[in-house]
Design a protein around this motif. Sequence first.
Motif, short mmCIF file in Angstrom:
data_model
loop_
_atom_site.label_atom_id
_atom_site.label_comp_id
_atom_site.label_asym_id
_atom_site.label_seq_id
_atom_site.Cartn_x
_atom_site.Cartn_y
_atom_site.Cartn_z
N GLU A 28 -31.79 -46.48 -0.34
CA GLU A 28 -32.26 -45.72 0.81
C GLU A 28 -32.97 -46.64 1.81
O GLU A 28 -32.85 -46.46 3.02
CB GLU A 28 -33.19 -44.58 0.37
CG GLU A 28 -34.56 -44.98 -0.16
CD GLU A 28 -34.54 -45.58 -1.57
OE1 GLU A 28 -35.62 -46.06 -2.02
OE2 GLU A 28 -33.47 -45.57 -2.22
N GLU A 29 -33.67 -47.64 1.30
CA GLU A 29 -34.33 -48.61 2.17
C GLU A 29 -33.32 -49.48 2.87
O GLU A 29 -33.43 -49.75 4.08
CB GLU A 29 -35.29 -49.46 1.35
CG GLU A 29 -36.03 -50.51 2.16
CD GLU A 29 -37.04 -51.26 1.31
OE1 GLU A 29 -38.00 -50.61 0.84
OE2 GLU A 29 -36.87 -52.48 1.11
N MET A 30 -32.31 -49.92 2.15
CA MET A 30 -31.28 -50.75 2.76
C MET A 30 -30.55 -49.98 3.85
O MET A 30 -30.22 -50.54 4.91
CB MET A 30 -30.31 -51.23 1.69
CG MET A 30 -30.93 -52.12 0.63
SD MET A 30 -31.57 -53.68 1.28
CE MET A 30 -30.03 -54.59 1.44
N ALA A 31 -30.30 -48.71 3.63
CA ALA A 31 -29.63 -47.88 4.64
C ALA A 31 -30.50 -47.72 5.88
O ALA A 31 -30.01 -47.73 7.01
CB ALA A 31 -29.28 -46.52 4.05
N GLU A 32 -31.81 -47.55 5.65
CA GLU A 32 -32.73 -47.40 6.78
C GLU A 32 -32.76 -48.67 7.64
O GLU A 32 -32.69 -48.61 8.87
CB GLU A 32 -34.13 -47.10 6.26
CG GLU A 32 -35.18 -46.94 7.36
CD GLU A 32 -36.58 -46.73 6.81
OE1 GLU A 32 -37.43 -46.25 7.57
OE2 GLU A 32 -36.82 -47.08 5.64
#
Length: 462
Positions: free
Chosen positions: A388-392
Amino acid sequence: MHERSKAFSELRERFKDRFTTDAATLIAHAGGKAHHTPANPDAVFFAESTEEVALAVSLCARERIPLVAFGAGTSLEGQLSAQRGGLSIDLSRMNRVLRASASDLDCTVQAGVTREDLNQALIAEGLFFPIDAGVGATLGGMVATRASGTNAVRYGTMRENVLALTVVLADGRVIKTGGRARKSAAGYDLTRLLVGSEGTLGIITEVTLRLYAIPETSSVAVCGFPCVGDAVDTAIAVVQQGVPIARMELMDRRLVQAVNAYSGLSLAMRDTLVFEFAGSAAAVAEQIEKVELIAAAQGAVGFEWASEIEARERLWAARKDAFYAIVAQRPGGRGWSSDVCVPVSRLSECILHAQAALDTTQVPAAILGHVGDGNFHAVFSVDPARPEEMAEVARINSEIVDKALSVGGTCSGEHGIGTGKIGYLKRECGEEAIDVMLALKRALDPFELMNPGKVFDAGDPR
């Protein structure tokens, strides 16, 4: 995959411990410094000459074994991952300065020479090579990625400072491009084609470079501003008024905090410009006077001088370590850096846009840049184990690139495309231009052996 190949057997027999399948060595050659997923080669060969590189390439070409050139491992866009396995050719032992001419202001080096080592060898001649990409980067790698750095506002990028190359092509042929003349209208400009090709068209083994006289004097100043917009507007005005400044670097207050902690500095917690003035004593004094007036008009909070050599070097070393300072803000973090470059007149709106995007995330991040030539980076410290952090971060990075492209900028000012910006390159250049690039790639490397999967996806012809 290729462990039992005849090529590997011959390289092992001929070069002994300079050819290895040691697991730790394979891991060390699987990627660069950033967040991109690494991929191990099947073997690593430590070459020491152009002839050895040509032999290794010829042997691998017969069996269609992929090849990845490796310098210092400092790339930031996935250029070094061996996505199809194969052989990593490590050029770090090709570290000789072959010649240097004070009269002609040029030199020829093997690809594994670093800028720091070259300048140490040149200092007695009163010369230096100014392009200062990542700490420890090899000159061959800097050519391959069309690197830049803090001095580009005055001296240009690698593109402007490479005179000639020796290159091993995908079938093992060795070609020399360019010469020592400062201009030529003879034939296609193969040198410029290969500068920035990221190892996809051939392996660069020797480089002929422009050199410059070490300036008579230099001075460094640090200047804080109430907000990042004021700092950037100052940088724009300095460029537009034609001040021949040597370096002009932006550090936003997030980066100042990170650099203070990482490098033991005590810079004021403000959005900051770092200036370097170089030339004759009279010229430097004139530059300083002009820049102080420009900065004062934008509300600058004084100039703090670093006049001692040790203080100047410490300040610039801290700036060069900015990427690592940001990454170090979280245990086990990996760096993710944007790399846009825009017309200087649109720089302020693009950096303010990036700053607003960074305000929406809790991921440690900061803005820095070579603002004199419109190049800036938003650098994140990411945890690749958190999708989720990488996507953000991917979303924010995409917003920054989209903004840059919308004002006539580029997705990469100096880091290259690698695997990380393939999609952005298509949006920037268009399908027709990509088709031309692919035609060049297939003409020189029909079996896509040279650094496959980088810059664009040419497919696996096997």
